[in-house]
Design a protein around this motif. Structure first.
Motif, PDB file in Angstrom:
ATOM      1  N   GLU A 185      54.786  60.483  -6.301  1.00 25.56           N
ATOM      2  CA  GLU A 185      53.924  60.735  -5.605  1.00 25.56           C
ATOM      3  C   GLU A 185      53.875  62.092  -4.999  1.00 25.56           C
ATOM      4  O   GLU A 185      52.806  62.288  -4.615  1.00 25.56           O
ATOM      5  CB  GLU A 185      53.981  59.657  -4.340  1.00 25.56           C
ATOM      6  CG  GLU A 185      55.001  59.868  -3.593  1.00 25.56           C
ATOM      7  CD  GLU A 185      54.918  58.750  -2.287  1.00 25.56           C
ATOM      8  OE1 GLU A 185      54.259  58.682  -1.728  1.00 25.56           O
ATOM      9  OE2 GLU A 185      56.281  58.216  -1.997  1.00 25.56           O
ATOM     10  N   ARG A 236      51.847  56.837  -2.957  1.00 27.98           N
ATOM     11  CA  ARG A 236      52.352  55.648  -3.303  1.00 27.98           C
ATOM     12  C   ARG A 236      52.057  54.546  -2.242  1.00 27.98           C
ATOM     13  O   ARG A 236      51.782  53.410  -2.594  1.00 27.98           O
ATOM     14  CB  ARG A 236      53.917  55.585  -3.717  1.00 27.98           C
ATOM     15  CG  ARG A 236      54.158  54.398  -4.371  1.00 27.98           C
ATOM     16  CD  ARG A 236      55.788  54.080  -4.156  1.00 27.98           C
ATOM     17  NE  ARG A 236      56.091  54.056  -2.746  1.00 27.98           N
ATOM     18  CZ  ARG A 236      56.159  52.809  -2.125  1.00 27.98           C
ATOM     19  NH1 ARG A 236      55.608  51.691  -2.520  1.00 27.98           N
ATOM     20  NH2 ARG A 236      56.325  52.723  -0.936  1.00 27.98           N
ATOM     21  N   VAL A 260      53.157  54.914  -9.746  1.00 23.22           N
ATOM     22  CA  VAL A 260      53.323  56.244  -8.883  1.00 23.22           C
ATOM     23  C   VAL A 260      54.543  55.669  -8.263  1.00 23.22           C
ATOM     24  O   VAL A 260      54.959  54.800  -7.661  1.00 23.22           O
ATOM     25  CB  VAL A 260      52.203  56.075  -7.546  1.00 23.22           C
ATOM     26  CG1 VAL A 260      52.725  57.372  -6.867  1.00 23.22           C
ATOM     27  CG2 VAL A 260      50.734  56.382  -8.117  1.00 23.22           C
TER      28      VAL A 260
END
Length: 783
Positions: free
Chosen positions: A353, A408, A438
């Motif tokens: 992320e 995320r 992610v």
């Protein structure tokens, strides 16, 4: 072989198009030993050898990638499997193997081309071991007879170069070139005479162009026949035609035509496919032996073969028959009949992320088996995804990269659709879905629900037993959300009381290593730190204010009467003529506890005459209830019980012996007693002064500490309990200070403090009403 290889190694070409890609080219001979070094790719690319393993230097794609491997320790590209150029490539075309190589952190893509050089590892061979030719004796010298050509799968330089014939006075060799092929012809040099020799045995030797050269032989048997002396002749030696792929079955490809000047059966011609053809030809095409028409028999696919080369023979019916041949070249025209194919090489199905925009997620390779405009592909992505396609320097090569920051905690999964459409008419397209997760990074610190936390703990707790627990939460995942707890040591508050506490690092359960005593410690403070397991780790802390609550754990102590050996016994002498209400003596006692636990009550547990003496339950004063009579005993024993007001009260007893004497004896005794009592009272007064001074000093210090804490924490509150002695030495009163209400309350035997002792509670839990908690704080009362 190794000397050959080292002699054939060529230069390396390196082209750098951008920071993510580069291309180099090596050349190696085929059949090189497994494990042979192709080249030091890392060195040629300028990569640091020491970082290759950490950067995961590897080959990521390529249809022939199993032929080569790269050593991550030194960057050397070496041969992993035996390489046979004839199995990999067409014998007449350059044989090049393209490899995609990747290094990470940062990501770089390099394209390595390995050209496999042909070596002379195959000898020329004939499809048949022997060839039989029937030649009429009437054949004039100079007449050529085609022999089957030898085949050598090696490259152009090492393929068949010459044909040799063993010495024979009637025949010699002639080589004709048809396109790229060399066709041997047996040429009659001297007229044949069947009556002299009906059979001639020849050996045809095919020699290739390798160094050293290789050869193969064919036994040629010439049978001499009589009569038919003209052979058929085609209108063209080479026929060429264009045929679209996917043409319907039965369609006419072309018609070959040959003529023969002979009459009758010697001029009647039939057509046949050459015996040296690929067996696949017979499945795809048919030849009418009477008319010479070639028709489509099977499925024609440009992607399988784009050019067909067919030998057609024309043979007459003469005895012996005579024949000739021609070459038919069929070029297949491509149609847009193949959808694009999408190949995804995912470096990982996870993307962090915290990846920056432009981070490469996957490599996209688009292939279309069609040619020209039909094989040109346009690639795109589905909408509303934070990714984009970045084209590479090579056609139909893309990198899937991030185009914006990811979070995320907002979106943890993306389903991306890749759309590839070619430019043919009508266009064909292909969809491919790619799932990307992610991955979490440690970007959220642990959070406590309340800060500060206020804990009310009863004194005399069990050492080692859990007294409280703290808990924090973390929005991250896995190890980034795995929280451990520890205390801040070395604080200045209360002499670092945290050293007497222990916290379970896994669940936050706090246990006391010692038993706390309210009489020595009223309150203290410590801090707990919650740390996650991310890299780098994040943390937050919470302040815990602990308030020790009093328990009835101190029994009353008798101050008077006390004899010389320390027991609570005393003797009092009074005149017999005293009136009712005379003060005999006063029992003095104190209790170290506070509040109701320190509130003392006096009672007569044992007395010889209940009508004679009375005891004040609050002050401990013993007075006469009436005057003495002649019948009253001269000596009376009084046992006084002193007990506190705890839920489970504690007590002590004092014994007073009262002697009634005559006035003269009383005065004499009074003088002696007065002197002794004066001395005793002086000592007692001295002790009381010291006690009152100490209590007053403690009260002043506590009061100052409360003011300082109130000023430093305006919303905090606490309760302090201070002992005070009444004027006569009986410590049965207490002073309570509430910093939250900013007022004092004097608690006496007949006064309420606005709080209650909960009946039946464990350990006399004190519940204080109308508490004002500070914003964000939480309080807890523990038994």
């Amino acid at each position: 072989m190794e000397y050959w290889w080292f002699a054939l190694r060529l230069f390396v070409l390196l082209y750098c198009f951008d920071q993510f890609s580069a291309q180099i080219k090596y050349s190696i001979p085929e059949e090189v030993k497994v494990g042979s070094i192709v080249g030091n790719v890392a060195k040629d690319l300028g990569l640091e050898i020491a970082l290759l393993k950490d950067r995961r230097f590897r080959i990521v794609s390529g249809s022939n990638d199993a032929l080569f491997e790269v050593n991550q320790n030194n960057g050397v590209l070496y041969v992993h499997k035996n390489i046979d150029r004839e199995e990999l490539c067409d014998s007449n075309a350059p044989c090049s193997i393209n490899l995609k190589m990747v290094v990470e952190n940062p990501l770089e893509i390099h394209y390595v081309g390995v050209e496999v050089m042909d070596v002379n590892d195959n000898s020329p061979s004939f499809q048949e071991e022997a060839k039989v030719l029937e030649i009429s004796e009437s054949t004039v010298p100079g007449k050529p007879f085609q022999l089957p050509p030898a085949r050598d799968p090696d490259g152009v330089a090492n393929t068949v170069r010459v044909y040799k014939l063993n010495h024979n006075e009637h025949f010699n060799m002639q080589i004709r070139e048809r396109g790229e092929d060399k066709i041997p012809f047996l040429v009659l040099q001297k007229s044949l005479d069947r009556e002299k020799q009906s059979v001639h045995t020849l050996i045809l030797t095919a020699v290739d162009g390798g160094i050293p050269p290789r050869s193969g032989t064919l036994n040629v048997t010439v049978i001499v026949l009589d009569s038919n002396d003209n052979h058929p002749i085609f209108t063209h030696d080479v026929y060429s035609v264009t045929l679209p792929e996917n043409v319907e079955l039965g369609a006419i490809v072309l018609k070959v035509n040959a003529t023969d000047e002979d009459d009758g059966a010697n001029g009647y011609i039939e057509y046949y496919f050459g015996s040296e053809l690929d067996p696949q030809i017979y499945d795809l095409f048919s030849l009418n032996k009477l008319t010479g028409e070639i028709r489509v028999k099977g499925h024609i696919d440009f992607e399988n073969v784009d050019v067909y080369k067919i030998d057609v023979h024309a043979t007459d019916k003469g005895q012996p028959p005579m024949s000739t041949d021609c070459r038919v070249i069929i070029k297949v025209l491509d149609l847009n009949d193949n959808k694009p194919h999408i190949e995804v090489t995912s470096l990982s199905n996870m993307v962090s992320e915290d990846s920056k925009p432009g981070t490469v997620v996957s490599l996209i390779s688009i292939t279309d088996e069609d040619a020209g405009i039909n094989g040109k592909v346009i690639c795109s992505l589905s909408e509303n995804v934070p990714f984009e396609l970045k084209p590479s320097f090579q056609d139909n090569m893309y990198s899937l990269v991030t185009k914006q920051s990811l979070d995320r905690e907002s979106v943890s999964h993306y389903d991306i659709t890749i759309i590839a459409a070619d430019c043919g008419q009508p266009p064909l397209s292909t969809l491919k879905s790619l799932s990307i997760q992610v991955s979490d990074v440690n970007d959220n610190s642990p959070k406590f629900m309340h800060n500060p936390i206020e804990l009310y703990l009863l004194e005399n707790n069990t050492p080692g037993k859990s007294i409280f627990s703290v808990s924090a939460s973390d929005k991250d995942l896995n190890e980034n959300a795995a929280i451990s707890y520890h205390m801040v040591k070395g604080g200045r508050s209360q002499g670092d009381m945290a050293s007497f506490l222990n916290i379970n690092s896994d669940n936050g359960h706090i246990s006391a290593l010692k038993s706390f005593d309210f009489e020595t410690l009223k309150t203290f403070q410590f801090q707990v730190v919650a740390v996650d397991s991310g890299t780098p780790s994040l943390s937050s802390n919470v302040t815990v204010n602990v308030f020790i609550l009093d328990q009835n754990d101190n029994a009353p102590v008798i101050l008077y009467p006390v004899n010389t050996n320390g027991s609570a016994e005393g003797v009092e002498e009074i005149p017999r003529h005293v009136n009712a209400g005379h003060l005999v003596t006063k029992v003095r006692a104190y209790d170290a506890d506070i509040g109701y636990n320190g509130w003392l009550l006096f009672s007569l547990q044992e007395v010889t005459d209940h009508s004679l003496f009375g005891l004040d339950r609050y002050t401990g004063q013993i007075r006469t209830l009436r005057s003495f009579t002649e019948t009253d005993e001269a000596e009376h024993k009084l046992v006084i019980l002193v007990k506190d007001n705890g839920n489970v009260s504690l007590s002590a007893t004092a014994t007073v012996i009262v002697k009634a004497v005559e006035p003269k004896e009383a005065f004499a005794a009074s003088d002696v007693k007065s002197a002794a009592q004066d001395n005793e009272e002086n000592n007692l007064a001295f002790y009381l002064i010291i006690t009152l001074g100490s209590v007053s000093a403690l009260f002043i210090i506590t009061f100052i500490v409360l003011i300082v804490m109130q000023c430093s924490k305006p919303t905090d509150y606490s309760s302090k309990y201070l002992q005070d002695a009444n004027y006569d030495g009986t410590l049965c009163h207490s002073i309570q200070y509430r910093s939250g209400d900013k007022r004092y309350m004097l608690v006496g035997p007949r006064m309420s403090i606005g709080s209650t002792i909960v009946p039946g509670s464990n350990g006399n839990t004190l519940v204080v009403p109308d508490r004002r908690l500070s914003s964000g704080g939480v309080s807890a009362v523990l038994n």
